[in-house]
Design a protein around this motif. Structure first.
Motif, short mmCIF file in Angstrom:
data_model
loop_
_atom_site.label_atom_id
_atom_site.label_comp_id
_atom_site.label_asym_id
_atom_site.label_seq_id
_atom_site.Cartn_x
_atom_site.Cartn_y
_atom_site.Cartn_z
N GLN A 44 -3.17 10.99 -6.49
CA GLN A 44 -4.05 10.68 -6.61
C GLN A 44 -5.73 11.09 -6.61
OE1 GLN A 44 -2.99 9.90 -2.19
NE2 GLN A 44 -2.61 7.48 -2.45
N GLU A 87 -8.83 -1.04 -8.23
CA GLU A 87 -7.44 -0.06 -8.47
C GLU A 87 -7.49 0.19 -9.28
OE1 GLU A 87 -3.16 -1.63 -8.97
OE2 GLU A 87 -4.66 -1.96 -7.55
N THR A 139 0.68 -1.09 -0.24
CA THR A 139 -0.22 0.14 -0.12
C THR A 139 0.78 1.27 -0.01
OG1 THR A 139 -2.07 -1.01 1.54
CG2 THR A 139 -1.88 1.63 1.21
N LYS A 142 -5.78 3.36 -8.62
CA LYS A 142 -4.43 3.82 -8.00
C LYS A 142 -3.56 3.70 -9.37
CE LYS A 142 -5.96 1.06 -4.25
NZ LYS A 142 -5.40 -0.96 -3.21
#
Length: 537
Positions: free
Chosen positions: A498, A356, A139, A359
């Motif tokens: 992000q 996902e 992570t 990410k």
């Protein structure tokens, strides 16, 4: 006190009744307790077969109690009594609920905000140990925290390895790293438990127990609840809660309001939010949890749709469902009910196929050279830069209220607004007032999430659930950034990537995205809050 469910709505209870009867006839409760992976159909069976160990954690986690107590005593003997937890999603939400309810301090780092991490670093490091929790072991947020704290300990003349405790799955890259680095202790969790069902694994128990919570009592409560939850009988509250959600969903409900009014359990809606959103929000369907500040009913209220603060859907009148019990039993009750609701809705409650994407988009942005690649804002109004995605912003918009009006007008009927604050949830806590203010102004159900924390929670629903959301991202200038040791980015760059990455994925799903960047966080939040009051819809 045992666990219980109360459905304060005769119509919904009547609709749930045949579903409960069918669940009993199909022996769903006992099969779930026995970890029968066939309950969700053949497509879900491969995943379910490796994700059901959570049903018996009250037994399998018992051996952890002694290990946790021994480590806590060791640390206390060395004057170490300040516990920091670095973890995202299922690795932090349950420990935060457990410690808040127990009234013991735990510093939770589930953020990439440089200011919030700096505040955690500013605590007394001589009294500090950090628990680094990551199921995958990779992570990015948690790895960044580990690197930053390891460097801070070393620079303070403290043996960093002696202050780092790891919780991860066996065989993960983090376990290997921790072993080679000689970290203080490595706890491995049951790999057959998904993150959102991991409250009673090492991920929930280790940080909470080290902080001083009575984790043995949690397991006792869960053990008592399990006896009831495994019964194929209409006294089983999980059958009723899951059936009520399923019945409401069949009638067109797609949102579940979560509120706590005096239960004594602190922060439970935030934990339940991830459980429900990630478990049900996929294949264009599911239940969107909406955590609210209060509700006119005891305990935890579940309901949801657009026009009224507490309602269960466009075709069902206001319905209040409250649950009661001790925390360990409540964890298990809601997990059972969510898995049962997944069967009724027709989805696999154990995968998260859309997590996902954001990410990957963030990683792609981190790989680009920093600077110059971002488009100019559509507008700059005071301390707020406006970035629009989706071509819904009219050229006539000149004020923040104009922008917000156009943004909310892009939401479909019975849709929702997601407010996503990539800010410091301590120093910028006032941003949370935007949730009820926007809900009142828009007459739409409105969620609020701190970024990137929500990406490990409701982020799955945003991409995989009902495609009727509009997304308000709030980012802010970084006053003092933090380097991530041995990484080519700072926390500020990571946080920005992000936000942009998730916004890009949402836009690719055809959803309206509005990003408001605060060039001055305090002034910008004041201006934004004022503009929401001027919205007319």
């Amino acid at each position: 006190m045992g666990i219980s469910v109360d459905i304060v709505h005769d119509g919904l209870a009547e609709q749930a009744r045949p579903l409960v009867d069918q669940l009993i006839a199909d022996k769903v409760a006992s099969k779930l307790a026995a970890q029968d992976a066939t309950l969700w159909g053949p497509d879900a069976q491969p995943e379910a077969s490796i994700r059901l160990s959570w049903t018996t954690l009250h037994e399998s986690s018992r051996a952890l109690v002694g290990e946790i107590e021994a480590l806590q005593a060791e640390l206390a003997g060395e004057g170490i009594d300040r516990i920091v937890l670095a973890g995202m999603g299922g690795s932090s939400l349950a420990p935060e609920v457990i410690t808040a309810t127990a009234g013991v301090p735990l510093v939770v780092l589930d953020t990439t905000d440089a200011g919030q991490v700096a505040d955690a670093l500013a605590g007394d490091l001589s009294r500090t140990a950090i628990v680094v929790s990551s199921k995958s072991g990779g992570t990015v947020e948690t790895d960044s925290h580990r690197r930053i704290f390891e460097k801070a300990f070393t620079e303070a003349g403290i043996d960093a390895a002696s202050r780092i405790v790891v919780v991860t799955d066996p065989g993960s890259p983090l376990e290997k790293l921790a072993t080679e680095a000689g970290y203080r202790k490595v706890f491995t969790a049951d790999p057959h438990v998904g993150g959102r069902y991991s409250a009673l694994t090492a991920f929930g128990l280790v940080p909470a127990g080290l902080a001083g919570a009575d984790v043995a009592a949690l397991l006792d409560d869960a053990a008592a609840a399990f006896k009831l939850l495994s019964l194929d009988d209409d006294t089983n509250p999980a059958l009723w809660l899951g059936a009520a959600w399923g019945a409401a969903h069949a009638q067109g409900a797609e949102k579940v309001i979560l509120a706590d009014t005096g239960s004594g359990v602190k922060g439970f809606p935030d934990w339940a939010e991830q459980l429900i959103a990630e478990s049900t929000g996929k294949q264009g369907t599911g239940l969107l949890p909406v955590a609210v500040e209060n509700a006119d009913a005891p305990g935890f209220v579940t309901a949801g749709t657009d026009a009224t603060p507490i309602a269960i859907g466009p075709d069902v009148d206001a319905a209040f469902m409250s649950t009661a019990g001790e925390l360990g039993g409540l964890f298990l009750l809601w997990e059972f009910a969510t898995a049962i609701a997944g069967r009724l809705i027709g989805i696999n409650p154990f995968d998260q196929p859309d997590v996902e994407a954001a990410k990957a988009a963030a990683r792609a942005l981190l790989d680009k050279p920093v600077g110059g690649e971002e488009a100019a804002p559509n507008l700059t109004i005071g301390a707020v830069e406006v970035y629009e995605s989706g071509e819904w912003l009219p050229a006539t918009a000149t004020t923040l209220a104009d922008v917000l009006n156009a943004f909310l007008a892009a939401a479909p009927d019975h849709g929702y607004v997601a407010v996503q604050a990539y800010l410091d949830r301590l120093d910028d806590a006032s941003a949370a007032v935007l949730r009820p203010a926007i809900a009142r102004a828009s007459r739409l159900q409105t969620t609020f999430g701190w970024g990137p924390r929500f990406l490990h929670s409701t982020g799955q629903y945003h991409k995989g659930g009902h495609q009727n959301g509009v997304f308000l991202q709030i980012t802010g200038a970084v006053a003092q950034d933090l380097e991530v040791p041995d990484r080519p980015y700072t926390l500020g760059v990571l946080q920005h990537a992000q936000a942009l990455g998730d916004g890009q994925v949402l836009a690719e799903h055809g959803r309206p995205v509005l990003r408001l960047h605060l060039t001055d966080r305090a002034a910008g939040l004041v201006e934004l809050t004022k503009a929401v009051q001027e919205v007319k819809r």
